[in-house]
Design a protein around this motif. Sequence first.
Motif, PDB file in Angstrom:
ATOM      1  N   LEU A  48     115.659 101.355  40.472  1.00  0.00           N
ATOM      2  CA  LEU A  48     116.141 100.313  39.563  1.00  0.00           C
ATOM      3  C   LEU A  48     116.106  98.953  40.245  1.00  0.00           C
ATOM      4  O   LEU A  48     115.600  97.978  39.687  1.00  0.00           O
ATOM      5  CB  LEU A  48     117.556 100.634  39.080  1.00  0.00           C
ATOM      6  CG  LEU A  48     117.658 101.760  38.054  1.00  0.00           C
ATOM      7  CD1 LEU A  48     119.088 102.283  37.958  1.00  0.00           C
ATOM      8  CD2 LEU A  48     117.160 101.292  36.701  1.00  0.00           C
ATOM      9  N   LYS A  49     116.613  98.889  41.458  1.00  0.00           N
ATOM     10  CA  LYS A  49     116.642  97.621  42.185  1.00  0.00           C
ATOM     11  C   LYS A  49     115.233  97.142  42.519  1.00  0.00           C
ATOM     12  O   LYS A  49     114.931  95.953  42.400  1.00  0.00           O
ATOM     13  CB  LYS A  49     117.497  97.755  43.435  1.00  0.00           C
ATOM     14  CG  LYS A  49     118.976  97.893  43.104  1.00  0.00           C
ATOM     15  CD  LYS A  49     119.834  98.045  44.332  1.00  0.00           C
ATOM     16  CE  LYS A  49     121.302  98.149  43.943  1.00  0.00           C
ATOM     17  NZ  LYS A  49     122.174  98.305  45.108  1.00  0.00           N
ATOM     18  N   HIS A 104     112.650  97.573  40.844  1.00  0.00           N
ATOM     19  CA  HIS A 104     112.006  97.101  39.618  1.00  0.00           C
ATOM     20  C   HIS A 104     112.757  95.931  38.990  1.00  0.00           C
ATOM     21  O   HIS A 104     112.503  95.561  37.850  1.00  0.00           O
ATOM     22  CB  HIS A 104     111.828  98.265  38.635  1.00  0.00           C
ATOM     23  CG  HIS A 104     110.745  99.204  39.067  1.00  0.00           C
ATOM     24  ND1 HIS A 104     110.954 100.196  39.990  1.00  0.00           N
ATOM     25  CD2 HIS A 104     109.438  99.260  38.736  1.00  0.00           C
ATOM     26  CE1 HIS A 104     109.818 100.841  40.200  1.00  0.00           C
ATOM     27  NE2 HIS A 104     108.878 100.283  39.446  1.00  0.00           N
ATOM     28  N   GLY A 105     113.688  95.360  39.749  1.00  0.00           N
ATOM     29  CA  GLY A 105     114.323  94.108  39.356  1.00  0.00           C
ATOM     30  C   GLY A 105     115.598  94.201  38.557  1.00  0.00           C
ATOM     31  O   GLY A 105     116.092  93.183  38.070  1.00  0.00           O
ATOM     32  N   ALA A 106     116.169  95.391  38.388  1.00  0.00           N
ATOM     33  CA  ALA A 106     117.399  95.527  37.598  1.00  0.00           C
ATOM     34  C   ALA A 106     118.607  95.023  38.386  1.00  0.00           C
ATOM     35  O   ALA A 106     118.749  95.309  39.571  1.00  0.00           O
ATOM     36  CB  ALA A 106     117.618  96.983  37.212  1.00  0.00           C
ATOM     37  N   TYR A 154     123.662  95.805  35.868  1.00  0.00           N
ATOM     38  CA  TYR A 154     123.429  96.893  34.916  1.00  0.00           C
ATOM     39  C   TYR A 154     124.761  97.548  34.582  1.00  0.00           C
ATOM     40  O   TYR A 154     125.461  98.029  35.456  1.00  0.00           O
ATOM     41  CB  TYR A 154     122.475  97.902  35.542  1.00  0.00           C
ATOM     42  CG  TYR A 154     121.821  98.886  34.584  1.00  0.00           C
ATOM     43  CD1 TYR A 154     122.272  99.083  33.292  1.00  0.00           C
ATOM     44  CD2 TYR A 154     120.733  99.636  35.004  1.00  0.00           C
ATOM     45  CE1 TYR A 154     121.662  99.977  32.444  1.00  0.00           C
ATOM     46  CE2 TYR A 154     120.113 100.551  34.162  1.00  0.00           C
ATOM     47  CZ  TYR A 154     120.589 100.708  32.885  1.00  0.00           C
ATOM     48  OH  TYR A 154     119.973 101.610  32.045  1.00  0.00           O
ATOM     49  N   VAL A 212     117.027  91.417  34.331  1.00  0.00           N
ATOM     50  CA  VAL A 212     115.816  91.639  35.122  1.00  0.00           C
ATOM     51  C   VAL A 212     115.146  90.296  35.376  1.00  0.00           C
ATOM     52  O   VAL A 212     115.201  89.394  34.539  1.00  0.00           O
ATOM     53  CB  VAL A 212     114.829  92.606  34.428  1.00  0.00           C
ATOM     54  CG1 VAL A 212     115.445  93.981  34.248  1.00  0.00           C
ATOM     55  CG2 VAL A 212     114.356  92.067  33.101  1.00  0.00           C
ATOM     56  N   LYS A 238     110.559  91.323  32.923  1.00  0.00           N
ATOM     57  CA  LYS A 238     110.594  92.543  32.112  1.00  0.00           C
ATOM     58  C   LYS A 238     109.357  93.413  32.321  1.00  0.00           C
ATOM     59  O   LYS A 238     109.451  94.637  32.350  1.00  0.00           O
ATOM     60  CB  LYS A 238     110.769  92.220  30.627  1.00  0.00           C
ATOM     61  CG  LYS A 238     111.045  93.486  29.806  1.00  0.00           C
ATOM     62  CD  LYS A 238     111.597  93.167  28.465  1.00  0.00           C
ATOM     63  CE  LYS A 238     111.941  94.361  27.615  1.00  0.00           C
ATOM     64  NZ  LYS A 238     111.184  95.560  27.776  1.00  0.00           N
ATOM     65  N   THR A 262     107.684  93.859  35.042  1.00  0.00           N
ATOM     66  CA  THR A 262     107.901  94.608  36.287  1.00  0.00           C
ATOM     67  C   THR A 262     108.911  95.720  36.053  1.00  0.00           C
ATOM     68  O   THR A 262     108.709  96.856  36.475  1.00  0.00           O
ATOM     69  CB  THR A 262     108.384  93.665  37.407  1.00  0.00           C
ATOM     70  OG1 THR A 262     107.376  92.692  37.642  1.00  0.00           O
ATOM     71  CG2 THR A 262     108.682  94.427  38.688  1.00  0.00           C
ATOM     72  N   TYR A 263     109.992  95.399  35.367  1.00  0.00           N
ATOM     73  CA  TYR A 263     111.016  96.415  35.100  1.00  0.00           C
ATOM     74  C   TYR A 263     110.452  97.567  34.278  1.00  0.00           C
ATOM     75  O   TYR A 263     110.747  98.739  34.541  1.00  0.00           O
ATOM     76  CB  TYR A 263     112.221  95.798  34.386  1.00  0.00           C
ATOM     77  CG  TYR A 263     113.227  96.838  34.004  1.00  0.00           C
ATOM     78  CD1 TYR A 263     114.032  97.439  34.967  1.00  0.00           C
ATOM     79  CD2 TYR A 263     113.345  97.278  32.687  1.00  0.00           C
ATOM     80  CE1 TYR A 263     114.934  98.437  34.625  1.00  0.00           C
ATOM     81  CE2 TYR A 263     114.238  98.274  32.343  1.00  0.00           C
ATOM     82  CZ  TYR A 263     115.032  98.851  33.316  1.00  0.00           C
ATOM     83  OH  TYR A 263     115.909  99.849  32.977  1.00  0.00           O
ATOM     84  N   ASP A 264     109.634  97.271  33.289  1.00  0.00           N
ATOM     85  CA  ASP A 264     109.090  98.306  32.414  1.00  0.00           C
ATOM     86  C   ASP A 264     108.256  99.345  33.172  1.00  0.00           C
ATOM     87  O   ASP A 264     108.112 100.477  32.711  1.00  0.00           O
ATOM     88  CB  ASP A 264     108.265  97.692  31.292  1.00  0.00           C
ATOM     89  CG  ASP A 264     109.130  97.005  30.244  1.00  0.00           C
ATOM     90  OD1 ASP A 264     110.355  97.247  30.202  1.00  0.00           O
ATOM     91  OD2 ASP A 264     108.568  96.212  29.459  1.00  0.00           O
ATOM     92  N   ILE A 324     109.090 100.941  35.709  1.00  0.00           N
ATOM     93  CA  ILE A 324     109.941 102.009  36.243  1.00  0.00           C
ATOM     94  C   ILE A 324     109.736 103.312  35.471  1.00  0.00           C
ATOM     95  O   ILE A 324     109.847 104.396  36.040  1.00  0.00           O
ATOM     96  CB  ILE A 324     111.433 101.599  36.260  1.00  0.00           C
ATOM     97  CG1 ILE A 324     112.231 102.548  37.168  1.00  0.00           C
ATOM     98  CG2 ILE A 324     112.012 101.539  34.857  1.00  0.00           C
ATOM     99  CD1 ILE A 324     113.646 102.105  37.433  1.00  0.00           C
TER     100      ILE A 324
END
Length: 104
Positions: free
Chosen positions: A33-34, A36-38, A41, A58, A61, A63-65, A67
């Motif tokens: 999670l971290k 990928h930028g979260a 949370y 994030v 987004k 980059t986060y997606d 995950i």
Amino acid sequence: MERIASIMYLYEGQQAEYKKRHDELWPEMEQALKEHGASNYSIFLDPATDILFAYLEVADKATYDKISKTEICQKWWAYMAPIMKSNEDNSPVSKDLVQVFYLA
């Protein structure tokens, strides 16, 4: 920074188990999670309806997606699928929410 909010759905009688599993979040999942930028949370529960409200921030987004393609995320989804409504790929059934107000 992008803010993301969604709702998900627990199966009846699974509130305590859901909380337990998140209290014991796998270190590898937290790291993913971290990575990928979260950040910031949070997941909230409406105990009367078994509806979960998730909020996170994030940096990017896209980059986060990514995950969702990781082995650890797919393993986590499979672990959680028995206690919440899930799609065929074990991802949680969720609805994205649209921001209508923000106060900084």
